[in-house]
Scaffold this active site. Structure first.
Site, mmCIF file in Angstrom:
data_model
loop_
_atom_site.group_PDB
_atom_site.id
_atom_site.type_symbol
_atom_site.label_atom_id
_atom_site.label_comp_id
_atom_site.label_asym_id
_atom_site.label_seq_id
_atom_site.Cartn_x
_atom_site.Cartn_y
_atom_site.Cartn_z
ATOM 1 N N SER A 171 0.825 -1.205 0.000
ATOM 2 C CA SER A 171 0.000 0.000 0.000
ATOM 3 C C SER A 171 0.859 1.254 0.000
ATOM 4 O O SER A 171 1.902 1.299 0.657
ATOM 5 C CB SER A 171 -0.868 -0.026 1.258
ATOM 6 O OG SER A 171 -1.648 1.127 1.315
ATOM 7 N N ASP A 174 4.903 7.684 5.720
ATOM 8 C CA ASP A 174 4.363 8.584 6.741
ATOM 9 C C ASP A 174 3.980 7.778 7.982
ATOM 10 O O ASP A 174 2.951 7.106 8.011
ATOM 11 C CB ASP A 174 3.137 9.303 6.152
ATOM 12 C CG ASP A 174 2.446 10.204 7.170
ATOM 13 O OD1 ASP A 174 2.987 10.374 8.288
ATOM 14 O OD2 ASP A 174 1.368 10.723 6.837
ATOM 15 N N HIS A 203 0.497 8.142 9.264
ATOM 16 C CA HIS A 203 -0.611 7.937 8.327
ATOM 17 C C HIS A 203 -1.820 7.387 9.090
ATOM 18 O O HIS A 203 -1.670 6.550 9.986
ATOM 19 C CB HIS A 203 -0.177 6.956 7.236
ATOM 20 C CG HIS A 203 -1.095 6.931 6.056
ATOM 21 N ND1 HIS A 203 -2.317 6.302 6.086
ATOM 22 C CD2 HIS A 203 -0.981 7.461 4.814
ATOM 23 C CE1 HIS A 203 -2.913 6.452 4.909
ATOM 24 N NE2 HIS A 203 -2.117 7.153 4.117
ATOM 25 N N LYS A 235 3.894 -3.531 6.946
ATOM 26 C CA LYS A 235 3.953 -3.896 5.528
ATOM 27 C C LYS A 235 5.308 -3.500 4.935
ATOM 28 O O LYS A 235 5.920 -4.250 4.184
ATOM 29 C CB LYS A 235 2.840 -3.180 4.737
ATOM 30 C CG LYS A 235 1.465 -3.857 4.806
ATOM 31 C CD LYS A 235 0.477 -3.118 3.912
ATOM 32 C CE LYS A 235 -0.953 -3.613 4.075
ATOM 33 N NZ LYS A 235 -1.216 -4.928 3.529
HETATM 34 P P1 NAP Z 1 -8.594 -8.234 0.947
HETATM 35 O O1 NAP Z 1 -9.845 -8.383 0.134
HETATM 36 O O2 NAP Z 1 -8.725 -7.572 2.285
HETATM 37 O O3 NAP Z 1 -7.912 -9.658 1.089
HETATM 38 C C1 NAP Z 1 -6.993 -9.999 2.093
HETATM 39 C C2 NAP Z 1 -6.781 -11.489 2.021
HETATM 40 O O4 NAP Z 1 -5.831 -11.879 3.006
HETATM 41 C C3 NAP Z 1 -8.059 -12.300 2.274
HETATM 42 O O5 NAP Z 1 -8.196 -13.274 1.276
HETATM 43 C C4 NAP Z 1 -7.791 -12.957 3.619
HETATM 44 O O6 NAP Z 1 -8.385 -14.233 3.772
HETATM 45 C C5 NAP Z 1 -6.278 -13.114 3.539
HETATM 46 N N1 NAP Z 1 -5.699 -13.379 4.861
HETATM 47 C C6 NAP Z 1 -5.673 -12.538 5.932
HETATM 48 N N2 NAP Z 1 -5.095 -13.142 6.985
HETATM 49 C C7 NAP Z 1 -4.760 -14.403 6.567
HETATM 50 C C8 NAP Z 1 -4.146 -15.508 7.190
HETATM 51 N N3 NAP Z 1 -3.769 -15.455 8.470
HETATM 52 N N4 NAP Z 1 -3.925 -16.646 6.455
HETATM 53 C C9 NAP Z 1 -4.332 -16.724 5.164
HETATM 54 N N5 NAP Z 1 -4.921 -15.693 4.512
HETATM 55 C C10 NAP Z 1 -5.138 -14.554 5.210
HETATM 56 O O7 NAP Z 1 -7.499 -7.465 0.062
HETATM 57 P P2 NAP Z 1 -7.693 -6.225 -0.910
HETATM 58 O O8 NAP Z 1 -8.639 -5.217 -0.327
HETATM 59 O O9 NAP Z 1 -7.913 -6.725 -2.273
HETATM 60 O O10 NAP Z 1 -6.229 -5.556 -0.817
HETATM 61 C C11 NAP Z 1 -5.102 -6.152 -1.415
HETATM 62 C C12 NAP Z 1 -3.829 -5.509 -0.899
HETATM 63 O O11 NAP Z 1 -3.816 -4.121 -1.269
HETATM 64 C C13 NAP Z 1 -3.697 -5.520 0.625
HETATM 65 O O12 NAP Z 1 -2.341 -5.702 0.975
HETATM 66 C C14 NAP Z 1 -4.151 -4.132 1.025
HETATM 67 O O13 NAP Z 1 -3.614 -3.720 2.259
HETATM 68 C C15 NAP Z 1 -3.578 -3.331 -0.113
HETATM 69 N N6 NAP Z 1 -4.188 -2.022 -0.314
HETATM 70 C C16 NAP Z 1 -5.498 -1.770 0.000
HETATM 71 C C17 NAP Z 1 -6.033 -0.506 -0.248
HETATM 72 C C18 NAP Z 1 -7.482 -0.218 -0.025
HETATM 73 O O14 NAP Z 1 -7.950 0.845 -0.480
HETATM 74 N N7 NAP Z 1 -8.215 -1.085 0.622
HETATM 75 C C19 NAP Z 1 -5.232 0.512 -0.770
HETATM 76 C C20 NAP Z 1 -3.921 0.219 -1.101
HETATM 77 C C21 NAP Z 1 -3.400 -1.044 -0.894
HETATM 78 P P3 NAP Z 1 -9.985 -14.396 3.955
HETATM 79 O O15 NAP Z 1 -10.531 -14.231 2.549
HETATM 80 O O16 NAP Z 1 -10.144 -15.778 4.492
HETATM 81 O O17 NAP Z 1 -10.430 -13.313 4.890
#
Ligand code: NAP
Length: 257
Positions: A131, A136, A139, A153
């Site tokens: 991300s 920061d 943040h 991260k």
């Molecule tokens: P997401 O839908 O939140 O998916 C996270 C995944 O991680 C889920 O499949 C979850 O499993 C899995 N997970 C978590 N803990 C686990 C564990 N202990 N063992 C196995 N699997 C585990 O992700 P996303 O929203 O598409 O985001 C993708 C990436 O981009 C992330 O790194 C996020 O931080 C980053 N990001 C997000 C944003 C935003 O606007 N949200 C912005 C920039 C970057 P379950 O399906 O079983 O829950």
């Protein structure tokens, strides 16, 4: 070219599931294997658990067996904040993490486990989605549940770079559930796009576009040993030139955190 066997963790996540679908659509190039912890969710999203490993990233042994014979690993796991309780009228919702599922457990130790397992299995490339915002310390995402998510991260990103495995680190802006393949993608570094977005555009990108960047990174030499931030122009931007040349996009990126 031989088919590349690629393990995608977080494959039941919103971006990870796109990556796995895209890999499976390009079966002449890739064998896409999913890694997830919930068989129910896998069946709901993919119909069956075929070509899936079921496990938890906190358990390195399950990762080691999943990575056996893989050419590449895509890391798309992330700690997921949960709302504490529905907010009172006029109040903001509060978020927390489940016990044992804090960013330190998932985004640091869980990603470290994945990188260590990849090294043990002699995987040739790791593509990690992170991300923007990690330069920061204050943040607002770091304050969610006192989890310091961006700090953990970034620590994992540095660990990947130091591991010596070929890496591609993709730090996305705000993720959108909008169609991919319709926008111009813009890369940067050190959160300069966040601090000073070109033309004042929103610092966001569709999840489907991030997934395409991941898949392209698995074959483009210009993506090797690179770490970068990425956003997109809004879909209706008059200056838009939809990104099709991924080699050229990766050529604009640099090595190191
Ligand atoms: P997401 O839908 O939140 O998916 C996270 C995944 O991680 C889920 O499949 C979850 O499993 C899995 N997970 C978590 N803990 C686990 C564990 N202990 N063992 C196995 N699997 C585990 O992700 P996303 O929203 O598409 O985001 C993708 C990436 O981009 C992330 O790194 C996020 O931080 C980053 N990001 C997000 C944003 C935003 O606007 N949200 C912005 C920039 C970057 P379950 O399906 O079983 O829950």
């Amino acid at each position: 070219m031989p088919v590349k066997k690629v393990l995608v963790t977080g494959a039941t996540g919103r971006t990870g599931s796109f990556v796995l679908q895209k890999l499976r659509q390009r079966a002449d190039e890739f064998q896409g294997i999913g890694f997830a912890r919930s068989p129910e969710k896998v069946k709901e999203m993919f119909g069956s658990t075929e070509d899936f490993y079921l496990g938890d990233i906190k358990d390195q042994a399950s990762l080691e067996s999943a990575l056996e014979g893989c050419d590449a690993l895509v890391i798309l796991t992330s700690a997921v904040p949960q709302m504490k309780a529905p907010p009172q009228p006029g109040q903001r919702p509060e978020f927390d993490f489940a016990p044992g599922e804090f960013p330190e457990n998932v985004d640091w130790l869980g990603q470290k486990n994945q990188i260590d397992a990849a090294q043990k299995a002699q995987v040739k490339q790791v593509v990690l989605v992170g991300s923007m915002g990690g330069t920061d310390l204050n943040h607002m995402l770091n304050r969610i549940g006192n989890g310091n998510i961006l700090i953990w991260k970034r620590k994992a990103e540095q660990y990947l770079i130091d591991s010596g495995i070929n890496y591609t680190i993709i730090r996305a802006g705000g993720l959108l559930d909008e169609p991919g393949g319709k926008r111009e993608l813009i890369v940067g570094k050190d959160d300069t796009l966040l601090k000073n977005p070109p033309g004042g555009i929103p610092t966001s990108i569709p999840r489907e576009d991030v997934a395409e960047v991941v898949v392209q990174a698995l074959t483009e030499p210009n993506a090797i040993d690179k770490a970068f931030d990425i956003i997109s122009k809004p879909e209706d931007d008059p200056s838009e030139v939809v990104t099709a040349d991924f080699s050229g996009l990766f050529a604009q990126t640099t090595s190191g955190l």
